[in-house]
Design an enzyme around this catalytic site. Structure first.
Site, PDB file in Angstrom:
ATOM      1  N   ASP A  83      48.212  40.209  35.185  1.00 15.01           N
ATOM      2  CA  ASP A  83      46.931  39.631  34.768  1.00 15.01           C
ATOM      3  C   ASP A  83      45.948  40.743  34.420  1.00 15.01           C
ATOM      4  O   ASP A  83      46.173  41.919  34.712  1.00 15.01           O
ATOM      5  CB  ASP A  83      46.365  38.735  35.882  1.00 15.01           C
ATOM      6  N   LYS A  84      44.847  40.310  33.815  1.00 17.41           N
ATOM      7  CA  LYS A  84      43.795  41.229  33.384  1.00 17.41           C
ATOM      8  C   LYS A  84      42.455  40.645  33.836  1.00 17.41           C
ATOM      9  O   LYS A  84      42.291  39.421  33.899  1.00 17.41           O
ATOM     10  CB  LYS A  84      43.871  41.346  31.868  1.00 17.41           C
ATOM     11  N   HIS A  85      41.499  41.506  34.163  1.00 21.52           N
ATOM     12  CA  HIS A  85      40.147  41.016  34.457  1.00 21.52           C
ATOM     13  C   HIS A  85      39.123  41.887  33.748  1.00 21.52           C
ATOM     14  O   HIS A  85      39.254  43.113  33.716  1.00 21.52           O
ATOM     15  CB  HIS A  85      39.877  41.038  35.967  1.00 21.52           C
ATOM     16  N   SER A  86      38.101  41.241  33.197  1.00 21.65           N
ATOM     17  CA  SER A  86      37.013  41.985  32.554  1.00 21.65           C
ATOM     18  C   SER A  86      35.743  41.792  33.366  1.00 21.65           C
ATOM     19  O   SER A  86      35.511  40.714  33.912  1.00 21.65           O
ATOM     20  CB  SER A  86      36.815  41.433  31.136  1.00 21.65           C
ATOM     21  N   THR A 123      35.646  32.988  29.670  1.00 18.90           N
ATOM     22  CA  THR A 123      36.876  32.506  29.023  1.00 18.90           C
ATOM     23  C   THR A 123      36.993  30.985  29.109  1.00 18.90           C
ATOM     24  O   THR A 123      37.424  30.329  28.160  1.00 18.90           O
ATOM     25  CB  THR A 123      38.098  33.183  29.690  1.00 18.90           C
ATOM     26  N   ARG A 171      25.046  34.811  46.178  1.00 25.19           N
ATOM     27  CA  ARG A 171      24.657  36.042  45.467  1.00 25.19           C
ATOM     28  C   ARG A 171      23.894  35.713  44.190  1.00 25.19           C
ATOM     29  O   ARG A 171      22.923  36.388  43.829  1.00 25.19           O
ATOM     30  CB  ARG A 171      25.900  36.864  45.106  1.00 25.19           C
ATOM     31  N   SER A 186      34.696  40.215  45.410  1.00 25.30           N
ATOM     32  CA  SER A 186      34.714  38.912  44.747  1.00 25.30           C
ATOM     33  C   SER A 186      35.826  38.852  43.697  1.00 25.30           C
ATOM     34  O   SER A 186      36.664  37.940  43.698  1.00 25.30           O
ATOM     35  CB  SER A 186      33.349  38.673  44.084  1.00 25.30           C
ATOM     36  N   LYS A 190      40.158  37.101  44.339  1.00 25.60           N
ATOM     37  CA  LYS A 190      40.765  36.047  43.514  1.00 25.60           C
ATOM     38  C   LYS A 190      42.023  36.567  42.813  1.00 25.60           C
ATOM     39  O   LYS A 190      43.032  35.878  42.735  1.00 25.60           O
ATOM     40  CB  LYS A 190      39.764  35.541  42.479  1.00 25.60           C
ATOM     41  N   LYS A 191      41.942  37.778  42.305  1.00 33.23           N
ATOM     42  CA  LYS A 191      43.097  38.325  41.589  1.00 33.23           C
ATOM     43  C   LYS A 191      44.259  38.569  42.553  1.00 33.23           C
ATOM     44  O   LYS A 191      45.417  38.314  42.223  1.00 33.23           O
ATOM     45  CB  LYS A 191      42.709  39.622  40.865  1.00 33.23           C
TER      46      LYS A 191
HETATM   47  N1  IUR Z   1      33.140  37.819  38.422  1.00 25.49           N
HETATM   48  C1  IUR Z   1      33.434  37.509  39.691  1.00 25.49           C
HETATM   49  O1  IUR Z   1      34.353  36.743  39.946  1.00 25.49           O
HETATM   50  N2  IUR Z   1      32.709  38.051  40.679  1.00 25.49           N
HETATM   51  C2  IUR Z   1      31.707  38.916  40.453  1.00 25.49           C
HETATM   52  O2  IUR Z   1      31.091  39.385  41.388  1.00 25.49           O
HETATM   53  C3  IUR Z   1      31.411  39.223  39.099  1.00 25.49           C
HETATM   54  C4  IUR Z   1      32.143  38.683  38.104  1.00 25.49           C
HETATM   55  I1  IUR Z   1      29.852  40.511  38.670  1.00 25.49           I
END
Ligand code: IUR
Length: 326
Positions: A83-86, A123, A171, A186, A190-191
């Site tokens: 997977d990828k996260h931005s 997304t 937050r 955070s 999840k990842k």
């Molecule tokens: N996306 C997230 O899932 N958590 C964060 O704290 C941010 C972006 I910034």
């Protein structure tokens, strides 16, 4: 185990005392089961915003948040789970193209995505501009689609990292989104709950991103790759300049159309294309589906002049930092 008192935990963070593994786990559990209140979460996030976290606390909080829900496992697949996260930008439709590329090359992509945050696009919002498209699937349907299609993109469910859901909501209304340790725990909780073999991070910097300059972005990349790697997931980060939108179009439906143009071979150059190729190459390489990331990236070297440098640095899974101007 000693009785957990949220006020003692918050005071320790406020006074820069080291939080123990047991305390951090009890905090995440209390967030999940509701015994820690929103007011206490808010006090903790603000104390963290001011005092930061040690390297150990950062990893412990990420894992405790991951373990507040289910962690997916993928037995019987004949390819790596990737997977990828931005960290968020404008005209950033990379996931819409990268996911199908990875699936077409033999990877499996269980992508849990987010909505737009501030001025940055999400997304899920882009996909929902397709009439009838749904991103709210339960875990059983989600995992079945990943197994059959190699890719599914869905929103966060209550079952994966539920502690993050509450902490994130607090937050968002307490001016504590932009705290690096809270961002890292955070995103990675999840990842890591996706049960990945490898993860590529696209850390944005510039006036269209949450991280202002390359130095802060590089530091964030270093920390995120460290926490992910220590948790058993191979991880690489590329830095992308977000002082200009990535795609030639910005807006949910327009970006979906641009993704289709790239996927159908109509567009094969430009900054967005370069970033997609660079991130896909890293991920395919980490998943042992390509011999080197450069094998893929080099397709694009001839297309971009020096003024189009986007991915300016990368932090690899073993934490070496390199420069990869694309
Ligand atoms: N996306 C997230 O899932 N958590 C964060 O704290 C941010 C972006 I910034």
């Amino acid at each position: 185990m000693p009785v957990f008192r949220a006020e003692t935990f918050i005071r320790k963070k406020r006074d820069r005392a080291q939080l123990s593994a047991a305390e951090i786990r009890q905090f995440a559990e209390g967030v999940r089961d509701g015994s820690v209140s929103d007011a206490q979460i808010a006090a903790f996030t603000m104390a963290t915003w001011f005092t930061g976290m040690t390297v150990a606390e950062q990893s412990l909080l990420t894992l405790a948040m991951r373990d507040s829900g289910r962690v997916l496992s993928w037995s019987g697949l004949d390819g790596p789970v990737l997977d990828k996260h931005s960290t968020g930008g404008v005209g950033d439709l990379v996931s819409l193209v990268l996911g199908p590329i990875i699936a077409a090359c033999g990877g499996f992509v269980p992508m849990i995505s987010g909505r737009g945050l501030g001025h940055t696009g999400g997304t899920l919002d882009k996909l929902e501009s397709i009439p009838g498209f749904t991103t709210a699937l339960d875990i059983e349907r989600f995992t079945a689609l990943v197994r059959s299609n190699g890719l599914a993109i869905v929103g966060q469910t209550d079952e994966l990292a539920p502690a993050d859901r509450r902490i994130y909501a607090v937050r968002d209304v307490t001016a504590t989104v932009d705290s690096p340790p809270l961002m890292i725990s955070s995103i990675l909780s999840k990842k890591l709950a996706e049960g990945l073999d490898a993860l590529v991070l696209d850390i944005k910097f510039g006036n269209g991103a949450f991280t202002p300059g390359p130095d802060a972005a590089r530091e964030l990349a270093r920390e995120m790759t460290r926490v992910a790697t220590e948790s058993g997931v191979r991880c690489t980060a590329l830095l992308t300049d977000m002082n200009a939108p990535l795609a030639p179009a910005a807006g949910n439906a327009l970006e979906v159309m641009e993704a289709i143009r790239i996927l159908s071979g109509e567009v094969a150059d430009g900054r967005l294309y370069s970033v997609i190729v660079a991130l896909s190459g890293e991920l395919l390489h980490m998943g042992a589906l390509a011999d080197t990331p450069a094998a893929t990236i080099s397709i694009n070297f001839g297309l971009c002049g020096p003024n189009m440098s986007v991915a300016t640095a990368c932090a690899t899974g073993n934490n070496a930092l390199g420069e990869a101007a694309v």
